[in-house]
Design a protein around this motif. Structure first.
Motif: not given
Ligand SMILES: [Zn+2]
Length: 318
Positions: A186-208
């Motif tokens: 879900s959007q809630n879980s992916t946002l929380k995990l991304a903010l906690n684990n991915i640096d803001t300088s990174a580029t994320i690749h995701a599917d549709e």
């Protein structure tokens, strides 16, 4: 074979050297003065306020080990050679120990592979999710079958595994993998995990999948539309995340068969470890797992498992 040929003394030395490369130290007070109790095969600390007795496995993941040390080393050797994981039943046959012993042993090895992460992933990072334990077996008679697409008819044990992988700098595959257990993708879980684990300088690749739409607001994003291609014109793809799930599925279908929801995060983490170490030699993996086992504190979930000490809840992160 090299492990199984070790004498008791050689296995003991191997364990001791892995644990204390610069000399034996008391696990209680850290004191380096001790004497050997020959009849008990233990040391006694000479520190006058400590005086504790300890063995080569005291305070490690193999705390209060009952079997010869060679068996534990053999378990690590077999475990590190299995590219798709190892079931407790196979471990019990290979080592000629009881199933219950092998079950706890395998889970302790899995526990030693869990890392606590403090730094965030950088560079190019892929995120994707997949479901486990979602199958609902259709009824035998056609008229009794239900519409398994409806939310109310889905398996209540269905869970999502979200994986975040950092692509390696060399451009070959990915080398840092983190996995998380959630109820849904879900959007809630992916946002929380991304903010906690991915640096803001990174580029994320995701599917549709719509669960990743919300990440556009927080981080630079690239999307791949799997209905059209697996790798987009600008190189956007989630193929490394799919690689992880490929190994994870093979582990489930070909080896372990059952992932209990209370421990499914451990299996996923094992698949992540194997994916990240896939290019290392088996000797390097053996030494790494042995090092983790002797540095890991006694298992909280599997000490006394068959005496009733079970993990009571799932390790849900969102
Ligand atoms: Zn001590």
């Amino acid at each position: 074979m090299q492990i199984m040929r070790l004498s008791d003394e050689q296995a003991f030395d191997m364990f001791k050297d892995a644990r204390w490369p610069s000399g034996v130290a008391c696990p209680c007070c850290g004191g380096v003065d001790q004497y050997w109790l020959k009849n008990r095969s233990m040391w006694r600390c000479k520190h006058k306020e400590c005086g504790k007795q300890f063995s080569v496995t005291s305070g490690t993941i193999f705390h209060s080990a009952k079997m010869p040390l060679r068996v534990y080393l053999g378990a690590i050797a077999l475990y590190s050679n299995c590219a798709k994981g190892m079931s407790a039943l196979q471990m019990s046959r290979d080592l000629d120990v009881q199933y219950k012993t092998a079950f706890v042993l395998c889970h302790k090895l899995r526990e030693s592979l869990v890392d606590v992460h403090t730094e965030k992933l950088t560079g190019t990072v892929e995120i994707d999710g997949a479901y486990v334990n979602k199958h609902v077996r259709p009824k035998n008679i056609r008229a009794e079958r239900i519409d398994r697409r409806l939310a109310k008819n889905q398996n209540p044990k269905k869970r999502a595994i979200i994986v975040i992988r950092q692509r390696s700098v060399s451009g070959k595959g990915a080398d840092k993998t983190r996995v998380f257990l959630t109820k849904t993708e879900s959007q809630n879980s992916t946002l929380k995990l991304a903010l906690n684990n991915i640096d803001t300088s990174a580029t994320i690749h995701a599917d549709e999948h719509h669960a990743y739409d919300i990440l556009h607001s927080a981080l630079p994003m690239q999307r791949v539309i799997h209905a059209q291609h697996y790798r987009g014109p600008q190189g956007q793809c989630t193929n490394q995340a799919e690689s992880f799930f490929s190994r994870f599925r093979r582990m489930q279908n070909g080896q372990n068969h059952k992932f209990d929801n209370n421990y499914v995060d451990r299996y996923a983490n094992e698949a992540a470890y194997r994916e990240d170490t896939r290019r290392l030699s088996n000797g390097a993996i053996f030494n790494d797992i042995l090092g983790r086992c002797v540095e890991h504190l006694p298992s909280r979930d599997f000490c006394g498992y068959w005496q009733g000490n079970h993990r009571t809840g799932e390790a849900l992160v969102a």
